[in-house]
Design a protein around this motif. Structure first.
Motif, PDB file in Angstrom:
ATOM      1  N   GLU A  68      41.535  43.916  36.900  1.00 50.77           N
ATOM      2  CA  GLU A  68      42.359  42.906  37.577  1.00 50.77           C
ATOM      3  C   GLU A  68      41.587  42.260  38.722  1.00 50.77           C
ATOM      4  O   GLU A  68      41.639  41.042  38.894  1.00 50.77           O
ATOM      5  CB  GLU A  68      43.634  43.548  38.122  1.00 50.77           C
ATOM      6  CG  GLU A  68      44.651  43.887  37.070  1.00 50.77           C
ATOM      7  CD  GLU A  68      45.860  44.609  37.642  1.00 50.77           C
ATOM      8  OE1 GLU A  68      46.095  44.540  38.875  1.00 50.77           O
ATOM      9  OE2 GLU A  68      46.584  45.249  36.868  1.00 50.77           O
ATOM     10  N   LYS A  69      40.873  43.059  39.473  1.00 55.21           N
ATOM     11  CA  LYS A  69      40.101  42.546  40.602  1.00 55.21           C
ATOM     12  C   LYS A  69      38.997  41.608  40.108  1.00 55.21           C
ATOM     13  O   LYS A  69      38.775  40.546  40.663  1.00 55.21           O
ATOM     14  CB  LYS A  69      39.499  43.695  41.401  1.00 55.21           C
ATOM     15  CG  LYS A  69      38.807  43.272  42.666  1.00 55.21           C
ATOM     16  CD  LYS A  69      38.318  44.469  43.459  1.00 55.21           C
ATOM     17  CE  LYS A  69      37.612  44.018  44.719  1.00 55.21           C
ATOM     18  NZ  LYS A  69      37.097  45.139  45.499  1.00 55.21           N
ATOM     19  N   ALA A  70      38.312  42.025  39.036  1.00 52.43           N
ATOM     20  CA  ALA A  70      37.244  41.194  38.468  1.00 52.43           C
ATOM     21  C   ALA A  70      37.815  39.871  37.952  1.00 52.43           C
ATOM     22  O   ALA A  70      37.232  38.814  38.159  1.00 52.43           O
ATOM     23  CB  ALA A  70      36.529  41.945  37.353  1.00 52.43           C
ATOM     24  N   ALA A  71      38.957  39.927  37.310  1.00 51.05           N
ATOM     25  CA  ALA A  71      39.589  38.704  36.797  1.00 51.05           C
ATOM     26  C   ALA A  71      39.987  37.798  37.956  1.00 51.05           C
ATOM     27  O   ALA A  71      39.807  36.581  37.891  1.00 51.05           O
ATOM     28  CB  ALA A  71      40.804  39.047  35.950  1.00 51.05           C
ATOM     29  N   GLY A  72      40.482  38.370  39.036  1.00 50.50           N
ATOM     30  CA  GLY A  72      40.851  37.598  40.218  1.00 50.50           C
ATOM     31  C   GLY A  72      39.644  36.961  40.864  1.00 50.50           C
ATOM     32  O   GLY A  72      39.686  35.816  41.312  1.00 50.50           O
ATOM     33  N   SER A  73      38.527  37.678  40.900  1.00 52.38           N
ATOM     34  CA  SER A  73      37.297  37.139  41.484  1.00 52.38           C
ATOM     35  C   SER A  73      36.766  35.979  40.653  1.00 52.38           C
ATOM     36  O   SER A  73      36.281  34.992  41.196  1.00 52.38           O
ATOM     37  CB  SER A  73      36.220  38.233  41.563  1.00 52.38           C
ATOM     38  OG  SER A  73      36.621  39.244  42.446  1.00 52.38           O
ATOM     39  N   LYS A  74      36.851  36.103  39.342  1.00 48.75           N
ATOM     40  CA  LYS A  74      36.384  35.025  38.467  1.00 48.75           C
ATOM     41  C   LYS A  74      37.221  33.770  38.672  1.00 48.75           C
ATOM     42  O   LYS A  74      36.698  32.668  38.740  1.00 48.75           O
ATOM     43  CB  LYS A  74      36.448  35.464  36.996  1.00 48.75           C
ATOM     44  CG  LYS A  74      35.365  36.444  36.621  1.00 48.75           C
ATOM     45  CD  LYS A  74      35.468  36.839  35.171  1.00 48.75           C
ATOM     46  CE  LYS A  74      34.422  37.886  34.824  1.00 48.75           C
ATOM     47  NZ  LYS A  74      34.547  38.345  33.450  1.00 48.75           N
ATOM     48  N   LYS A  75      38.544  33.945  38.806  1.00 50.50           N
ATOM     49  CA  LYS A  75      39.425  32.793  39.015  1.00 50.50           C
ATOM     50  C   LYS A  75      39.117  32.138  40.352  1.00 50.50           C
ATOM     51  O   LYS A  75      39.066  30.925  40.444  1.00 50.50           O
ATOM     52  CB  LYS A  75      40.895  33.228  38.967  1.00 50.50           C
ATOM     53  CG  LYS A  75      41.388  33.528  37.583  1.00 50.50           C
ATOM     54  CD  LYS A  75      42.847  33.946  37.606  1.00 50.50           C
ATOM     55  CE  LYS A  75      43.317  34.356  36.221  1.00 50.50           C
ATOM     56  NZ  LYS A  75      44.693  34.837  36.233  1.00 50.50           N
ATOM     57  N   ALA A  76      38.918  32.949  41.383  1.00 52.81           N
ATOM     58  CA  ALA A  76      38.609  32.404  42.711  1.00 52.81           C
ATOM     59  C   ALA A  76      37.272  31.680  42.676  1.00 52.81           C
ATOM     60  O   ALA A  76      37.118  30.604  43.255  1.00 52.81           O
ATOM     61  CB  ALA A  76      38.587  33.524  43.746  1.00 52.81           C
ATOM     62  N   GLY A  77      36.298  32.235  41.980  1.00 49.25           N
ATOM     63  CA  GLY A  77      34.987  31.608  41.852  1.00 49.25           C
ATOM     64  C   GLY A  77      35.066  30.296  41.097  1.00 49.25           C
ATOM     65  O   GLY A  77      34.429  29.311  41.453  1.00 49.25           O
ATOM     66  N   ALA A  78      35.886  30.257  40.064  1.00 47.68           N
ATOM     67  CA  ALA A  78      36.054  29.026  39.279  1.00 47.68           C
ATOM     68  C   ALA A  78      36.709  27.955  40.132  1.00 47.68           C
ATOM     69  O   ALA A  78      36.342  26.788  40.070  1.00 47.68           O
ATOM     70  CB  ALA A  78      36.905  29.312  38.041  1.00 47.68           C
ATOM     71  N   GLY A  79      37.653  28.340  40.956  1.00 50.05           N
ATOM     72  CA  GLY A  79      38.315  27.381  41.843  1.00 50.05           C
ATOM     73  C   GLY A  79      37.351  26.800  42.848  1.00 50.05           C
ATOM     74  O   GLY A  79      37.377  25.606  43.143  1.00 50.05           O
ATOM     75  N   LYS A  80      36.457  27.619  43.376  1.00 46.73           N
ATOM     76  CA  LYS A  80      35.460  27.148  44.335  1.00 46.73           C
ATOM     77  C   LYS A  80      34.499  26.173  43.670  1.00 46.73           C
ATOM     78  O   LYS A  80      34.126  25.167  44.237  1.00 46.73           O
ATOM     79  CB  LYS A  80      34.688  28.328  44.939  1.00 46.73           C
ATOM     80  CG  LYS A  80      35.507  29.158  45.904  1.00 46.73           C
ATOM     81  CD  LYS A  80      34.706  30.319  46.429  1.00 46.73           C
ATOM     82  CE  LYS A  80      35.545  31.212  47.324  1.00 46.73           C
ATOM     83  NZ  LYS A  80      34.813  32.390  47.769  1.00 46.73           N
ATOM     84  N   SER A  81      34.100  26.492  42.431  1.00 46.71           N
ATOM     85  CA  SER A  81      33.181  25.605  41.708  1.00 46.71           C
ATOM     86  C   SER A  81      33.824  24.253  41.454  1.00 46.71           C
ATOM     87  O   SER A  81      33.195  23.214  41.595  1.00 46.71           O
ATOM     88  CB  SER A  81      32.776  26.243  40.370  1.00 46.71           C
ATOM     89  OG  SER A  81      32.069  27.434  40.602  1.00 46.71           O
TER      90      SER A  81
END
Length: 94
Positions: A68-81
């Motif tokens: 869950e944490k990894a999935a959340g980090s990926k979503k946050a990273g995608a939003g920043k990009s």
């Protein structure tokens, strides 16, 4: 002669264990007037595969939390990009 046994899953550092020994002993001295020289504290580490909670093992719970944490980090990273890309495109237009 107090004997305190504390069972935890793996993951505590040596420094954390030292703090547990110290504070548990201090608590028994403060509350029950026990002598530190007669107080024993044992920390038993149980493998998280051998510790059950909520119908499953702690190992499975931690695995799910990590995913869950990894999935959340990926979503946050995608939003920043996406935000960076939008800023770049708006800068080019101006």
């Amino acid at each position: 002669m107090p004997y305190v046994r504390i069972e935890i899953t793996d993951g505590a550092t040596y420094e954390q264990k030292l703090q547990i020994y110290k504070e548990t002993t201090e608590m028994l001295v403060r509350i029950l007037n026990k002598k530190p020289e007669y107080t024993f504290v044992v920390i038993e580490e149980v493998d998280n595969k051998n510790w059950g909670h909520m119908g499953t093992s702690v190992a499975k719970i931690r695995e799910a939390e990590a995913k869950e944490k990894a999935a959340g980090s990926k979503k946050a990273g995608a939003g920043k990009s996406a935000t960076k890309a939008m800023k770049k495109s708006s800068t080019k237009k101006a």
